[in-house]
Design a protein around this motif. Structure first.
Motif, mmCIF file in Angstrom:
data_model
loop_
_atom_site.group_PDB
_atom_site.id
_atom_site.type_symbol
_atom_site.label_atom_id
_atom_site.label_comp_id
_atom_site.label_asym_id
_atom_site.label_seq_id
_atom_site.Cartn_x
_atom_site.Cartn_y
_atom_site.Cartn_z
ATOM 1 N N PHE A 98 0.815 -1.220 0.000
ATOM 2 C CA PHE A 98 0.000 0.000 0.000
ATOM 3 C C PHE A 98 0.845 1.265 0.000
ATOM 4 O O PHE A 98 0.342 2.349 0.291
ATOM 5 N N ASP A 99 2.137 1.131 -0.306
ATOM 6 C CA ASP A 99 3.043 2.286 -0.437
ATOM 7 C C ASP A 99 3.201 3.089 0.849
ATOM 8 O O ASP A 99 3.527 4.286 0.803
ATOM 9 N N THR A 100 2.980 2.478 1.994
ATOM 10 C CA THR A 100 3.221 3.168 3.267
ATOM 11 C C THR A 100 4.714 3.280 3.508
ATOM 12 O O THR A 100 5.443 2.287 3.391
ATOM 13 N N THR A 101 5.172 4.479 3.821
ATOM 14 C CA THR A 101 6.606 4.727 3.980
ATOM 15 C C THR A 101 7.001 5.144 5.394
ATOM 16 O O THR A 101 8.176 5.380 5.656
ATOM 17 N N GLU A 102 5.993 5.252 6.278
ATOM 18 C CA GLU A 102 6.289 5.730 7.636
ATOM 19 C C GLU A 102 5.386 5.036 8.648
ATOM 20 O O GLU A 102 4.205 4.804 8.391
ATOM 21 N N ILE A 103 5.967 4.689 9.798
ATOM 22 C CA ILE A 103 5.217 4.115 10.909
ATOM 23 C C ILE A 103 5.497 4.940 12.162
ATOM 24 O O ILE A 103 6.655 5.255 12.447
ATOM 25 N N ILE A 104 4.440 5.298 12.882
ATOM 26 C CA ILE A 104 4.587 6.010 14.152
ATOM 27 C C ILE A 104 3.949 5.175 15.250
ATOM 28 O O ILE A 104 2.805 4.729 15.124
ATOM 29 N N VAL A 105 4.691 4.952 16.326
ATOM 30 C CA VAL A 105 4.184 4.251 17.504
ATOM 31 C C VAL A 105 3.843 5.293 18.564
ATOM 32 O O VAL A 105 4.674 6.155 18.881
ATOM 33 N N VAL A 106 2.633 5.226 19.102
ATOM 34 C CA VAL A 106 2.216 6.155 20.158
ATOM 35 C C VAL A 106 1.858 5.363 21.412
ATOM 36 O O VAL A 106 0.853 4.651 21.444
ATOM 37 N N ASN A 107 2.696 5.475 22.417
ATOM 38 C CA ASN A 107 2.391 4.948 23.745
ATOM 39 C C ASN A 107 2.004 6.120 24.638
ATOM 40 O O ASN A 107 2.027 7.278 24.202
ATOM 41 N N HIS A 108 1.660 5.860 25.886
ATOM 42 C CA HIS A 108 1.210 6.984 26.711
ATOM 43 C C HIS A 108 1.429 6.723 28.195
ATOM 44 O O HIS A 108 1.573 5.576 28.639
ATOM 45 N N THR A 109 1.458 7.802 28.940
ATOM 46 C CA THR A 109 1.591 7.711 30.390
ATOM 47 C C THR A 109 0.294 7.190 31.005
ATOM 48 O O THR A 109 -0.764 7.244 30.395
ATOM 49 N N ASP A 110 0.398 6.688 32.230
ATOM 50 C CA ASP A 110 -0.742 6.123 32.950
ATOM 51 C C ASP A 110 -1.435 5.045 32.129
ATOM 52 O O ASP A 110 -2.664 4.937 32.120
ATOM 53 N N CYS A 111 -0.649 4.227 31.436
ATOM 54 C CA CYS A 111 -1.213 3.174 30.603
ATOM 55 C C CYS A 111 -1.730 2.026 31.469
ATOM 56 O O CYS A 111 -1.110 1.660 32.475
ATOM 57 N N GLY A 112 -2.866 1.460 31.075
ATOM 58 C CA GLY A 112 -3.423 0.340 31.810
ATOM 59 C C GLY A 112 -2.504 -0.862 31.827
ATOM 60 O O GLY A 112 -2.598 -1.716 32.717
ATOM 61 N N MET A 113 -1.600 -0.957 30.849
ATOM 62 C CA MET A 113 -0.652 -2.062 30.801
ATOM 63 C C MET A 113 0.440 -1.934 31.845
ATOM 64 O O MET A 113 1.328 -2.775 31.941
ATOM 65 N N MET A 114 0.382 -0.877 32.651
ATOM 66 C CA MET A 114 1.319 -0.695 33.756
ATOM 67 C C MET A 114 0.603 -0.778 35.105
ATOM 68 O O MET A 114 1.195 -0.501 36.146
ATOM 69 N N SER A 115 -0.670 -1.150 35.088
ATOM 70 C CA SER A 115 -1.495 -1.036 36.295
ATOM 71 C C SER A 115 -1.552 -2.287 37.152
ATOM 72 O O SER A 115 -2.175 -2.266 38.215
ATOM 73 N N ALA A 116 -0.929 -3.372 36.713
ATOM 74 C CA ALA A 116 -0.980 -4.610 37.500
ATOM 75 C C ALA A 116 0.278 -5.422 37.245
ATOM 76 O O ALA A 116 0.960 -5.248 36.230
ATOM 77 N N SER A 117 0.578 -6.324 38.164
ATOM 78 C CA SER A 117 1.741 -7.192 38.003
ATOM 79 C C SER A 117 1.401 -8.343 37.064
ATOM 80 O O SER A 117 0.223 -8.655 36.826
ATOM 81 N N ASP A 118 2.427 -8.995 36.537
ATOM 82 C CA ASP A 118 2.199 -10.168 35.696
ATOM 83 C C ASP A 118 1.414 -11.235 36.447
ATOM 84 O O ASP A 118 0.516 -11.884 35.893
ATOM 85 N N GLU A 119 1.742 -11.398 37.723
ATOM 86 C CA GLU A 119 1.079 -12.420 38.530
ATOM 87 C C GLU A 119 -0.414 -12.141 38.664
ATOM 88 O O GLU A 119 -1.248 -13.055 38.589
ATOM 89 N N ASP A 120 -0.770 -10.880 38.879
ATOM 90 C CA ASP A 120 -2.185 -10.525 39.021
ATOM 91 C C ASP A 120 -2.948 -10.752 37.719
ATOM 92 O O ASP A 120 -4.110 -11.187 37.727
ATOM 93 N N ILE A 121 -2.310 -10.457 36.599
ATOM 94 C CA ILE A 121 -2.954 -10.664 35.304
ATOM 95 C C ILE A 121 -3.224 -12.148 35.069
ATOM 96 O O ILE A 121 -4.326 -12.548 34.673
ATOM 97 N N VAL A 122 -2.209 -12.970 35.316
ATOM 98 C CA VAL A 122 -2.379 -14.413 35.126
ATOM 99 C C VAL A 122 -3.457 -14.943 36.056
ATOM 100 O O VAL A 122 -4.323 -15.735 35.649
ATOM 101 N N ALA A 123 -3.456 -14.496 37.310
ATOM 102 C CA ALA A 123 -4.453 -14.952 38.275
ATOM 103 C C ALA A 123 -5.857 -14.564 37.835
ATOM 104 O O ALA A 123 -6.814 -15.334 37.990
ATOM 105 N N GLY A 124 -5.991 -13.387 37.255
ATOM 106 C CA GLY A 124 -7.297 -12.945 36.787
ATOM 107 C C GLY A 124 -7.816 -13.790 35.650
ATOM 108 O O GLY A 124 -8.997 -14.152 35.616
ATOM 109 N N PHE A 125 -6.941 -14.141 34.720
ATOM 110 C CA PHE A 125 -7.349 -15.018 33.618
ATOM 111 C C PHE A 125 -7.687 -16.417 34.119
ATOM 112 O O PHE A 125 -8.637 -17.049 33.656
#
Length: 212
Positions: A98-125
């Motif tokens: 599709f002739d795309t020549t640029e990629i931009i990654v946007v992350n952010h502060t206070d991300c939900g992916m920083m809100s719990a430990s790996d152990e808590d995530i596994v336990a929840g699943f």
């Protein structure tokens, strides 16, 4: 039919400029709508030849933050704005075909992916499936693609440092075999507290609020 003329202070007659034909502007609009409706079939890239990978967080106004309008970019959003296998699939297709020549990654502060430990995530699943994750299909759309020997925590990809994660994902895209070498990859961190983008590692608040 003769053009209309009008007088002037110097006594000479001047012709009025000839107007364009109405059908030309109508045809332009028809062609533009056809291009919009069939741009993939016609091989027309996005207006900015851009793919954006961003977090699905509802506070991130991706288009406004990057100054984009409808049609400028393809935008892929997922939990954490992570460069997953499907992001690679999409990025490989759009850059190769599709002739795309640029990629931009946007992350952010206070991300939900920083809100719990790996152990808590596994336990929840585990709680959600009564304790047994072994038989869960993690890739229902593409069952032939699975996480292999990876753990659930690795599959979820929680984040410890958003700046480090952003920089790592840019490097991963830059070095991936399916992404052409001439594609420009850039990463930014969107500060939900300020409403602005910054480069990874450039925490302005730390620099202006601490003695040098």
């Amino acid at each position: 039919m003769p053009h209309h003329t009008h007088g002037s202070d110097d006594g000479h007659e001047h012709s009025e400029p000839e107007a364009g034909h109405v059908h030309e502007s109508v045809d332009d609009g028809v062609d533009a709508r056809d291009d919009w409706a069939r741009r993939r079939r016609k091989g027309i890239p996005t207006d900015k030849q851009l793919l954006v990978v961003a977090c699905m967080d509802e506070r991130i106004p991706v288009e406004d933050a990057l100054g984009l309008s409808l049609g400028d970019a393809q935008i892929y959003r997922n939990a954490g704005g992570k460069v997953t296998d499907d992001v690679i699939r999409s990025a490989a297709l759009t850059t190769q075909y599709f002739d795309t020549t640029e990629i931009i990654v946007v992350n952010h502060t206070d991300c939900g992916m920083m809100s719990a430990s790996d152990e808590d995530i596994v336990a929840g699943f585990e709680a959600a499936v009564d304790g047994d994750l072994d038989d869960i299909d993690l890739d229902p759309a593409l069952p032939e693609l699975n996480i292999g020997d990876a753990s659930i925590a690795e599959w979820v990809r929680m984040t410890d440092d958003i700046d480090a994660a952003c920089a790592a994902q840019v490097e991963y895209l830059e070095n991936h075999e399916l992404i052409p070498d001439d594609v420009t990859v850039t990463g930014y961190v969107y500060e939900v507290e300020s409403g602005h983008l910054r480069r990874p590692g450039e925490r302005v608040a730390e620099q202006v609020n601490e003695r040098v």
